[in-house]
Design a protein around this motif. Structure first.
Motif, mmCIF file in Angstrom:
data_model
loop_
_atom_site.group_PDB
_atom_site.id
_atom_site.type_symbol
_atom_site.label_atom_id
_atom_site.label_comp_id
_atom_site.label_asym_id
_atom_site.label_seq_id
_atom_site.Cartn_x
_atom_site.Cartn_y
_atom_site.Cartn_z
ATOM 1 N N GLN A 135 -14.341 -50.270 30.376
ATOM 2 C CA GLN A 135 -15.561 -50.378 29.580
ATOM 3 C C GLN A 135 -15.810 -49.122 28.742
ATOM 4 O OE1 GLN A 135 -18.222 -51.674 32.960
ATOM 5 N NE2 GLN A 135 -19.025 -53.010 31.370
ATOM 6 N N ARG A 165 -14.725 -59.243 24.984
ATOM 7 C CA ARG A 165 -15.984 -58.521 25.214
ATOM 8 C C ARG A 165 -17.101 -59.393 25.795
ATOM 9 N NH1 ARG A 165 -17.137 -53.585 22.992
ATOM 10 N NH2 ARG A 165 -15.605 -53.898 21.315
ATOM 11 N N PRO A 166 -17.295 -60.636 25.327
ATOM 12 C CA PRO A 166 -18.383 -61.440 25.894
ATOM 13 C C PRO A 166 -18.219 -61.730 27.384
ATOM 14 C CG PRO A 166 -17.648 -62.363 23.799
ATOM 15 C CD PRO A 166 -16.639 -61.325 24.187
ATOM 16 N N SER A 167 -17.000 -61.594 27.914
ATOM 17 C CA SER A 167 -16.748 -61.918 29.315
ATOM 18 C C SER A 167 -16.952 -60.744 30.255
ATOM 19 C CB SER A 167 -15.311 -62.437 29.479
ATOM 20 O OG SER A 167 -15.108 -63.611 28.729
ATOM 21 N N LEU A 168 -17.253 -59.567 29.741
ATOM 22 C CA LEU A 168 -17.416 -58.399 30.608
ATOM 23 C C LEU A 168 -18.443 -58.618 31.720
ATOM 24 C CD1 LEU A 168 -17.125 -55.445 28.073
ATOM 25 C CD2 LEU A 168 -15.682 -55.799 30.093
ATOM 26 N N PRO A 169 -19.627 -59.182 31.434
ATOM 27 C CA PRO A 169 -20.579 -59.419 32.535
ATOM 28 C C PRO A 169 -20.015 -60.344 33.613
ATOM 29 C CG PRO A 169 -21.684 -59.567 30.416
ATOM 30 C CD PRO A 169 -20.222 -59.507 30.124
ATOM 31 N N GLU A 170 -19.243 -61.356 33.203
ATOM 32 C CA GLU A 170 -18.625 -62.265 34.172
ATOM 33 C C GLU A 170 -17.623 -61.521 35.044
ATOM 34 O OE1 GLU A 170 -15.342 -65.877 34.149
ATOM 35 O OE2 GLU A 170 -16.538 -65.499 32.342
ATOM 36 N N TRP A 171 -16.812 -60.659 34.441
ATOM 37 C CA TRP A 171 -15.830 -59.891 35.219
ATOM 38 C C TRP A 171 -16.528 -59.012 36.248
ATOM 39 C CZ3 TRP A 171 -12.476 -57.664 30.622
ATOM 40 C CH2 TRP A 171 -11.952 -58.740 29.904
ATOM 41 N N LEU A 172 -17.611 -58.351 35.808
ATOM 42 C CA LEU A 172 -18.367 -57.501 36.727
ATOM 43 C C LEU A 172 -18.926 -58.312 37.891
ATOM 44 C CD1 LEU A 172 -20.187 -55.229 34.161
ATOM 45 C CD2 LEU A 172 -18.822 -54.389 36.075
ATOM 46 N N ALA A 173 -19.456 -59.477 37.593
ATOM 47 C CA ALA A 173 -20.077 -60.292 38.621
ATOM 48 C C ALA A 173 -19.073 -60.825 39.629
ATOM 49 C CB ALA A 173 -20.827 -61.461 37.978
ATOM 50 N N ARG A 174 -17.901 -61.182 39.171
ATOM 51 C CA ARG A 174 -16.917 -61.764 40.093
ATOM 52 C C ARG A 174 -16.169 -60.689 40.876
ATOM 53 N NH1 ARG A 174 -12.573 -63.766 35.442
ATOM 54 N NH2 ARG A 174 -11.376 -61.810 35.385
#
Length: 217
Positions: A179, A206-215
């Protein structure tokens, strides 16, 4: 035909030309690794990223002497052909300082974050991305007449960061470095060349960064 980065083991390489570098991508087996040959368009000097396997095919890519080989990290599938390619070319070897001990071929130049690697007239910037391995590095080329290019090894792929073996501390380290040192510093049109599989862009991921963090992987 325009460059796509879609290559297969045993198939032809894909080639793109930028204002400063010709970039050749080749897939080698048995683990379907990507190797990248960078050639300075002004001087002809050449650098190889990850002498992963199939040394004969890697050597066939060369157009003249090979100056340097950068190994992105210590995992065996990224240096399997390193000894053979060094023996055939006399190229200097470079790798992240904290991964040198895990690479059985001696490293001529250990690299730290923000170090500069030259390919003829072109300057590449080293980014240390910790987590997949302690000393994993990426190489950044800022094309003065186009978009940036970043060679991410096994730290960033389409769909996520590299494997941290479900270790929360390693994942936290890698996602933070990716990041802060990649996404925060580079624009969406940055082209990403990973160690396996297809290429991508930072804008696509970039739009998937929150998903990666959450999983958490």
């Amino acid at each position: 035909m325009s460059y796509t980065g879609d290559v297969t083991v045993g198939g032809a390489p894909d080639v793109r030309t930028t204002s400063g570098l010709t970039i050749t991508k080749l897939a080698v087996g048995p683990v379907e690794n990507n190797a990248y040959l960078l050639r300075c368009t002004a001087t002809g000097e050449q650098l190889l990223i990850d002498a992963a396997a199939e040394p004969e095919r890697l050597l066939d890519l060369l157009d003249g002497p090979l100056a340097q080989i950068v190994t992105t990290h210590r995992h065996w599938d990224h240096w399997g052909a390193l000894a053979d390619v060094v023996a055939a070319t006399g190229a200097r070897t470079l790798a992240g300082r904290d991964d040198v001990e895990g690479i059985p071929v001696p490293t001529d130049e250990p690299l730290d974050d923000l170090a500069e690697v030259r390919v003829g007239a072109v300057r590449l910037t080293v980014r240390h991305l910790r987590g997949h391995t302690p000393g994993h590095i990426a190489l950044l080329y800022r094309d003065p007449d186009g978009h940036p290019h970043v060679f991410t090894g096994d730290s960033l792929f389409p769909g996520g960061v590299g494997n941290t073996e479900k270790d929360p501390a390693r994942f936290a380290s890698l996602i933070a470095d990716v990041q802060e040192r990649i996404f925060a510093e580079l624009p969406d049109d940055t082209w990403v060349y990973p160690g396996h599989g297809k290429d991508t862009t930072l804008g696509a991921e970039r739009p998937s960064l929150p998903e990666w963090l959450a999983r958490g992987w």
